[in-house]
Design an enzyme around this catalytic site. Structure first.
Site, mmCIF file in Angstrom:
data_model
loop_
_atom_site.group_PDB
_atom_site.id
_atom_site.type_symbol
_atom_site.label_atom_id
_atom_site.label_comp_id
_atom_site.label_asym_id
_atom_site.label_seq_id
_atom_site.Cartn_x
_atom_site.Cartn_y
_atom_site.Cartn_z
ATOM 1 N N HIS A 1 0.800 -1.225 0.000
ATOM 2 C CA HIS A 1 0.000 0.000 0.000
ATOM 3 C C HIS A 1 0.834 1.278 0.000
ATOM 4 O O HIS A 1 0.538 2.229 -0.726
ATOM 5 C CB HIS A 1 -0.964 0.004 1.185
ATOM 6 C CG HIS A 1 -1.814 1.203 1.156
ATOM 7 N ND1 HIS A 1 -2.888 1.317 0.306
ATOM 8 C CD2 HIS A 1 -1.706 2.394 1.776
ATOM 9 C CE1 HIS A 1 -3.398 2.512 0.438
ATOM 10 N NE2 HIS A 1 -2.715 3.186 1.328
ATOM 11 N N ARG B 1 -10.804 2.660 -6.360
ATOM 12 C CA ARG B 1 -10.652 1.747 -5.221
ATOM 13 C C ARG B 1 -11.494 2.307 -4.080
ATOM 14 O O ARG B 1 -11.208 3.406 -3.592
ATOM 15 C CB ARG B 1 -9.190 1.687 -4.772
ATOM 16 C CG ARG B 1 -8.244 0.976 -5.724
ATOM 17 C CD ARG B 1 -6.864 0.877 -5.073
ATOM 18 N NE ARG B 1 -5.945 0.029 -5.800
ATOM 19 C CZ ARG B 1 -5.026 0.479 -6.669
ATOM 20 N NH1 ARG B 1 -4.921 1.774 -6.923
ATOM 21 N NH2 ARG B 1 -4.222 -0.367 -7.272
ATOM 22 N N ARG C 1 -14.942 -0.017 -8.251
ATOM 23 C CA ARG C 1 -14.691 -1.396 -7.831
ATOM 24 C C ARG C 1 -15.319 -1.623 -6.465
ATOM 25 O O ARG C 1 -15.107 -0.822 -5.543
ATOM 26 C CB ARG C 1 -13.185 -1.666 -7.762
ATOM 27 C CG ARG C 1 -12.882 -3.106 -7.373
ATOM 28 C CD ARG C 1 -11.415 -3.403 -7.407
ATOM 29 N NE ARG C 1 -10.706 -2.755 -6.314
ATOM 30 C CZ ARG C 1 -9.389 -2.811 -6.137
ATOM 31 N NH1 ARG C 1 -8.642 -3.474 -7.005
ATOM 32 N NH2 ARG C 1 -8.807 -2.214 -5.125
ATOM 33 N N GLU D 1 -7.167 -10.945 -12.239
ATOM 34 C CA GLU D 1 -5.947 -10.804 -11.429
ATOM 35 C C GLU D 1 -5.523 -12.131 -10.803
ATOM 36 O O GLU D 1 -4.631 -12.171 -9.967
ATOM 37 C CB GLU D 1 -6.118 -9.696 -10.374
ATOM 38 C CG GLU D 1 -7.401 -9.742 -9.599
ATOM 39 C CD GLU D 1 -7.599 -8.530 -8.683
ATOM 40 O OE1 GLU D 1 -6.670 -7.737 -8.489
ATOM 41 O OE2 GLU D 1 -8.712 -8.390 -8.147
ATOM 42 N N ASN E 1 -1.074 -6.008 -10.507
ATOM 43 C CA ASN E 1 -0.398 -6.094 -9.195
ATOM 44 C C ASN E 1 -0.621 -7.473 -8.581
ATOM 45 O O ASN E 1 0.300 -8.117 -8.096
ATOM 46 C CB ASN E 1 -0.932 -5.034 -8.227
ATOM 47 C CG ASN E 1 -0.833 -3.639 -8.791
ATOM 48 O OD1 ASN E 1 -0.058 -3.417 -9.705
ATOM 49 N ND2 ASN E 1 -1.617 -2.712 -8.269
ATOM 50 N N ASP E 2 -1.880 -7.894 -8.595
ATOM 51 C CA ASP E 2 -2.178 -9.221 -8.052
ATOM 52 C C ASP E 2 -1.857 -10.320 -9.051
ATOM 53 O O ASP E 2 -1.441 -11.407 -8.655
ATOM 54 C CB ASP E 2 -3.653 -9.311 -7.634
ATOM 55 C CG ASP E 2 -3.860 -8.766 -6.232
ATOM 56 O OD1 ASP E 2 -3.045 -9.086 -5.351
ATOM 57 O OD2 ASP E 2 -4.810 -7.996 -6.027
ATOM 58 N N CYS F 1 -5.238 -2.035 -15.240
ATOM 59 C CA CYS F 1 -5.277 -0.999 -14.205
ATOM 60 C C CYS F 1 -4.234 -1.218 -13.114
ATOM 61 O O CYS F 1 -4.173 -0.466 -12.159
ATOM 62 C CB CYS F 1 -6.677 -0.906 -13.580
ATOM 63 S SG CYS F 1 -7.139 -2.371 -12.669
HETATM 64 C C1 PEP Z 1 -4.231 -4.995 -9.055
HETATM 65 O O1 PEP Z 1 -4.223 -6.004 -8.350
HETATM 66 O O2 PEP Z 1 -3.490 -4.824 -10.042
HETATM 67 C C2 PEP Z 1 -5.148 -3.883 -8.735
HETATM 68 C C3 PEP Z 1 -5.303 -2.877 -9.558
HETATM 69 O O3 PEP Z 1 -5.790 -3.913 -7.569
HETATM 70 P P1 PEP Z 1 -5.124 -3.628 -6.127
HETATM 71 O O4 PEP Z 1 -3.744 -3.095 -6.334
HETATM 72 O O5 PEP Z 1 -6.024 -2.669 -5.449
HETATM 73 O O6 PEP Z 1 -5.145 -4.992 -5.511
HETATM 74 MG MG MG Z 2 -5.824 -6.452 -6.976
#
Ligand code: PEP
Ligand code: MG
Length: 592
Positions: free
Chosen positions: A209, A316, A352, A451, A474-475, A522
């Site tokens: 984060h 988010r 989301r 993801e 990211n995930d 994203c």
């Molecule tokens: C991701 O996982 O790429 C995403 C955009 O969501 P977050 O970073 O909030 O998990």
């Molecule tokens: Mg994610």
């Protein structure tokens, strides 16, 4: 002795050249150079020591307690005003609860008599009472009461911090660099973001984060700096180089000169981006690309509008719940979603639904004590398990749809079954609105986040039943490579350009094309200049990045030729090794 401590000790003895001896090293996660004073952020509740006091000291200890209560009340009043004006009344709700706790005379009397009868110092009495109350509430069957236990802990921390004269709650009085062991999303809610100059943490990875927040704020950040919280004190001067991962404590005048010059050069480079505010987002051979923004507040929606995005690709909503608790009402949510929809006008706003769990908690870290929270009770699993929470949020979104062009995005979908279950909840939300005579937008488009590798493998079927797909890299990187996105120990293995990840993205894009459903990216890759030609080459035509990466992303898109990008992507995706893929891209560090 850890390497960083050794360097500091050498420096204190005057060994070696100062410039190199004083450099601490971590992982650069948000670019830029900053010079400023340290704000040391810490967890105080577990560290309080119980100390016996003399009967003659009792009144003075009670006065310390009373002074702390007065001070915290005053701070809460200004937090409530500030957060109401910046983020809306609903997000200030949590601080109202805190203020109410402090108004409770019985609660304060218990602590005063604890000091008097047990002859203990005020902070240890507060810590013990807070822990007792919090565990009573935690044991309750009522989820509302369980949530209140977090408030008790929070307020207890603040009181102790004031008594000890430390400021871990982060009321930044002036612009400072926040140094912490680790920063969770909820830790940052109370920060005056306009005063955060940068972040340095001991733990946390590239997509944790603090890293995402620092990029959203456009401030430099370095994570994974061993022992940093033990090496600095609040108020000391720091240089943070978010390009190289270097951190300098109490720098010499020569170092200050050198880094001030670097800052000036960066300011010039940023200014060079201003022509891209008005430019249309097309590749150099004219292929149009949609460039949207990732946001988590109304304020960020305004930032996004200022750089002419094509819409919001990811709103988010976790911050809203972190600030106001899981009980945040439908109307409070509606007001926030509506404001964002109005700011964007006809452009799409992709909201989301709540994505908690993993590394985003509402309340204390890992409240369920899961061994593996990223694979546990998170995101869509929590929503489907709590239909009241899920439907309440979707009702708010559907109503906000009347004021703009909103879309609903469901996080962490792993199979078509979950997509269908979410649709049933959406139908319930619509039905209850209709029955109540409440107006809403009936044809709100729905989309699934891609993801999880299983979602990629059935992306054709998910696309066939969705209006759009959004790839959360990211995930996706974390789950494809089995690399925790927030763990500094495995950060070197978090490589978005791994051909396995690229194959996942390519497959999803192709599934979208077949079903004639738009696919956007994203995750943070979409705002990283060194990855943008690659994504475009894989066929991605919609990107969503944090507002302050938008101009960089637009420049990168404008400088990319679609055929060259395709050739690049073909070469990278067929690389045998990750190192080879990195070499083709000229990437020395995964941030590019
Ligand atoms: C991701 O996982 O790429 C995403 C955009 O969501 P977050 O970073 O909030 O998990
Ligand atoms: Mg994610």
């Amino acid at each position: 002795m850890p390497e960083n401590k050794k360097r500091m000790a050498e420096n204190a003895r005057g060994d070696g050249a100062e410039a190199t001896a004083a450099a601490l090293r971590g992982i650069p996660v948000s670019p830029g150079v900053v010079i400023g004073p340290v704000f040391l952020f810490g967890d105080i509740l577990g560290e309080v020591e119980a100390r016996r006091i003399q009967p003659s000291e009792v009144e003075a200890e009670i006065a310390r307690l009373d002074d702390a209560v007065k001070l915290v009340k005053k701070e809460l009043t200004s937090d409530i005003e500030r957060i109401s004006s910046e983020l809306g009344d609903s997000e200030a709700g949590i601080f109202l609860v805190h203020a109410m706790i402090l108004e409770d005379a019985k609660f304060l009397d218990t602590m005063r008599s604890g000091i008097r009868t047990d002859l203990l110092n005020a902070e240890s009495v507060v810590a013990a009472e807070m822990k007792r109350m919090s565990s009573v509430l935690m044991a309750s069957d009522d989820s509302y009461l369980r949530d209140r236990s977090y408030d008790i802990t929070d307020i207890g921390k603040r009181m102790i911090e004031r008594m000890l004269g430390v400021w871990a709650h982060c009321p930044l009085t002036h612009p400072m660099i926040v140094v912490a062991n680790e920063l969770r999303a909820s830790d940052t809610v109370s920060m005056d973001r306009g005063r955060v100059l940068g972040f340095v943490t001991e733990h946390g990875g590239r997509e944790a984060h603090a890293a995402i927040l620092s990029r959203a704020l456009g401030v430099p950040a370095v994570v994974g700096v061993p022992s940093i919280t033990g090496l600095v004190r609040s108020g000391e001067l720091l240089i943070v180089d978010g390009n190289t991962g270097e951190v300098f404590v109490n720098p010499s005048p020569e170092m200050l000169d050198r880094y001030s010059t670097k800052q000036e050069e960066e300011a010039v480079a940023w200014a060079a981006l201003s022509p891209f505010v008005e430019k249309s987002t097309s590749m150099s051979d004219g292929v149009r690309v949609k460039l949207m923004a990732n946001i988590s507040s109304v304020e960020e929606a305004r930032d996004a509008a200022a750089v002419n995005v094509d819409g919001i690709g990811l709103f988010r909503t976790e911050m809203l719940f972190m600030a106001a608790g899981l009980g945040v009402s439908e109307n409070e949510q509606y007001e926030v979603y509506r404001s964002v929809a109005e700011i964007m006008g006809k452009k799409p706003v992709t909201i989301r639904t709540l994505d908690i769990g993993g590394d985003k908690f509402v309340g204390p870290e890992n409240p369920l004590q899961e061994h593996n929270p990223h694979l546990g009770y998170r995101s869509i699993r929590v929503l489907l398990d709590n239909p009241e929470l899920f439907i309440r949020q979707m009702r708010a979104i559907l109503r906000a749809g009347l004021h703009g062009n909103v879309r609903i995005l469901w996080p962490m979908i792993s199979c078509v079954d979950e997509l269908r279950a979410a649709k049933i909840c959406l139908e319930d939300a619509k039905r209850t609105l209709t029955e109540g005579g409440v107006e809403y937008q009936e044809d709100v488009p729905i989309g699934a986040m891609i993801e999880i590798p299983s979602a990629v493998m059935v992306a054709d079927r998910l696309a066939a039943e969705s209006d759009f797909l959004s790839i959360g890299t990211n995930d996706l990187v974390q789950y494809t490579l089995a690399v925790d996105r927030g763990n500094v120990k495995v950060d070197h293995l978090y490589r978005p350009h791994d051909p396995a990840v690229l194959a996942m993205i390519q497959r999803t894009v192709e599934s979208g094309l077949v079903a004639d459903v738009p696919v956007s990216v994203c995750g943070e890759m979409a705002g990283t200049a060194s990855y943008i030609p690659l994504l475009l080459g894989l066929g991605v035509r919609e990107l969503s990045a944090t507002p302050n990466r938008v101009l960089l992303a637009r420049r990168s898109i404008c400088e990319t030729d679609s055929r060259e990008a395709r050739g690049l992507a073909e070469r990278v995706i067929s690389a045998a090794t990750v190192a080879e893929a990195g070499e083709i891209l000229g990437i020395s560090s995964p941030r590019g």
